[in-house]
Design an enzyme around this catalytic site. Structure first.
Site, short mmCIF file in Angstrom:
data_model
loop_
_atom_site.label_atom_id
_atom_site.label_comp_id
_atom_site.label_asym_id
_atom_site.label_seq_id
_atom_site.Cartn_x
_atom_site.Cartn_y
_atom_site.Cartn_z
N TYR A 194 15.52 -38.86 10.38
CA TYR A 194 14.87 -39.77 11.32
C TYR A 194 15.75 -40.95 11.73
O TYR A 194 15.28 -41.86 12.42
CB TYR A 194 13.56 -40.29 10.74
CG TYR A 194 12.49 -39.23 10.53
CD1 TYR A 194 12.74 -37.89 10.81
CD2 TYR A 194 11.24 -39.56 10.07
CE1 TYR A 194 11.78 -36.92 10.62
CE2 TYR A 194 10.25 -38.59 9.88
CZ TYR A 194 10.55 -37.27 10.15
OH TYR A 194 9.57 -36.31 9.96
N LYS A 246 15.53 -29.05 -0.87
CA LYS A 246 15.87 -27.69 -0.46
C LYS A 246 17.35 -27.48 -0.74
O LYS A 246 18.13 -27.03 0.11
CB LYS A 246 15.53 -27.47 1.02
CG LYS A 246 15.56 -26.01 1.46
CD LYS A 246 14.58 -25.12 0.74
CE LYS A 246 14.62 -23.70 1.31
NZ LYS A 246 13.84 -22.76 0.48
N ASP A 299 9.43 -25.37 0.10
CA ASP A 299 8.49 -24.30 0.43
C ASP A 299 7.60 -23.98 -0.76
O ASP A 299 6.38 -23.78 -0.63
CB ASP A 299 9.22 -23.06 0.94
CG ASP A 299 10.44 -22.69 0.10
OD1 ASP A 299 10.84 -23.48 -0.77
OD2 ASP A 299 11.00 -21.61 0.33
N ASP A 357 7.14 -36.57 5.05
CA ASP A 357 6.24 -36.68 6.20
C ASP A 357 5.29 -35.49 6.24
O ASP A 357 4.07 -35.62 6.42
CB ASP A 357 7.08 -36.75 7.47
CG ASP A 357 6.30 -37.24 8.67
OD1 ASP A 357 5.11 -37.54 8.53
OD2 ASP A 357 6.90 -37.30 9.76
N ASP A 412 1.03 -35.21 4.80
CA ASP A 412 -0.08 -34.78 5.66
C ASP A 412 -0.86 -33.65 5.00
O ASP A 412 -2.10 -33.58 5.10
CB ASP A 412 0.45 -34.32 7.02
CG ASP A 412 0.74 -35.48 7.96
OD1 ASP A 412 0.63 -36.63 7.52
OD2 ASP A 412 1.07 -35.22 9.13
#
Length: 347
Positions: A133, A180, A213, A237, A241
């Site tokens: 970001y 990851k 994942d 992020d 959620d």
């Protein structure tokens, strides 16, 4: 002016939910006052081309924190507008922690079938000032069929190590680091190095590691196994959620953007500006109220914060809530119901 809180209601449902938050904090009769910057919004940006002026930023600097509504308006196509407000505040004040708690509001609002696995009560600790970001990258041959778009992910030893240390500082029993590193080679190696060092510093805390994942899968299968999940900006992020939905819905999710060293913080509901329901009076104010509870905690009013959270849960249990949680109340009515619960218990 540490007892003055800057309020930026913003766009969409932001002013509606921020109003319920400030009215509720005021009803508690505390030594907190509000400096409302209600001109920082898309209307001003469209008129002047300025999202947040230097004078606005100085008003925020003089405050003891920020209570934020939401930013974003369909009339503004550029992503620069939102970046110039929310991301600017995160970077200007080095708010490197995004702390997003998720605790089940009520059994009936959980999407999980198994009652034994519904009682989610965790925190997602998201690195807030690095990662994808930052806006590093560019476009080659833009607008053509040969367009190439590149976004760079930035990780630093300082950024990774300090977010891991914060995660350990708020852990009650365990920390799970999510990355990851099996596919994202260079940043993954840095996260793994910093993780090993952080684990060595805190042998008293149970630790685990998951690829992102697998973490998403395990959060859905049994969120009760998690206490603190710490990860980078983009993964945090997304996963926060997910955990918000497991706890009762994105409309009820709170967050704080924080610099633990300076103590400065920005408190923000997770749901965004929701322009599709703005002005309809049906936005859920709980995310803003739970964010206000985080504000109360940070300002030494933990008893009031706990009372506010308890009042929220009692109103949801009684069905006195907005339609997204199965109720019929408007935004203002839901806020008033929570304040009535506070009053009934002596606050």
């Amino acid at each position: 002016m540490m007892n003055t809180i800057a309020v930026i209601p913003g766009d969409g449902v932001g002013p509606e939910v921020a109003r319920e938050a400030t009215e509720t904090v005021t009803a508690l009769g505390l030594d907190l006052t509000f400096d409302v910057l209600d001109h920082i919004n898309a209307d001003t940006y469209l008129e002047t081309g300025v999202a947040m002026s230097e004078d606005d930023l100085q008003r925020v600097r003089r405050a003891g924190g920020v209570l934020f509504g939401a930013v974003g308006d369909p009339r503004v196509s550029s992503t620069g507008y939102a970046r110039d407000i929310l991301l600017r505040l995160r970077f200007e004040f080095d708010l490197y922690v995004n702390h997003r708690p998720a605790a089940l509001l009520h059994d009936r609002v959980s999407p999980l079938r198994d009652p034994a696995r519904r009682a989610i009560d965790l925190v997602v600790v998201r690195e807030n000032t690095e990662g994808l970001y930052l806006g590093v990258g560019g476009v080659l041959r833009g607008g053509t069929k040969d367009e190439v778009a590149i976004d760079e992910e930035v990780n630093t030893y300082l950024g990774v190590s300090r977010i891991l240390d914060y995660a350990f500082s708020v852990a009650r029993r365990s920390v799970c680091m999510v990355d990851k590193s099996n596919a994202v080679r260079h940043g993954g190696q840095l996260w793994q190095r910093c993780w090993c060092e952080a684990v060595a510093r805190r042998p008293d805390v149970e630790t685990s590691h998951l690829y992102v994942d697998a973490a998403a899968m395990n959060l859905v299968a049994d969120p009760t196994r998690f206490d603190v999940v710490v990860t980078n900006n983009s993964y945090g992020d997304i996963l926060s959620d997910l955990t918000a939905q497991l706890a009762g819905g994105i409309g009820s999710a709170a967050s704080v953007n924080l610099n633990p060293e300076t103590g400065f913080a920005l408190f923000e509901p997770v749901h965004g500006s929701a322009p599709d329901i703005a002005g309809k009076g049906i936005a859920n104010p709980i995310g803003a109220l739970e964010s206000a509870a985080l504000l109360l905690d940070r300002h030494g009013h933990s008893g009031e914060a706990r009372a506010l959270r308890d009042a929220v849960r009692r109103t949801v249990a009684a069905g006195r809530c907005t339609p997204d949680l199965g109720g019929t109340l408007t935004t203002a009515q839901a806020g008033a119901a929570i304040r009535a619960e506070l009053l009934a218990t002596g606050w």
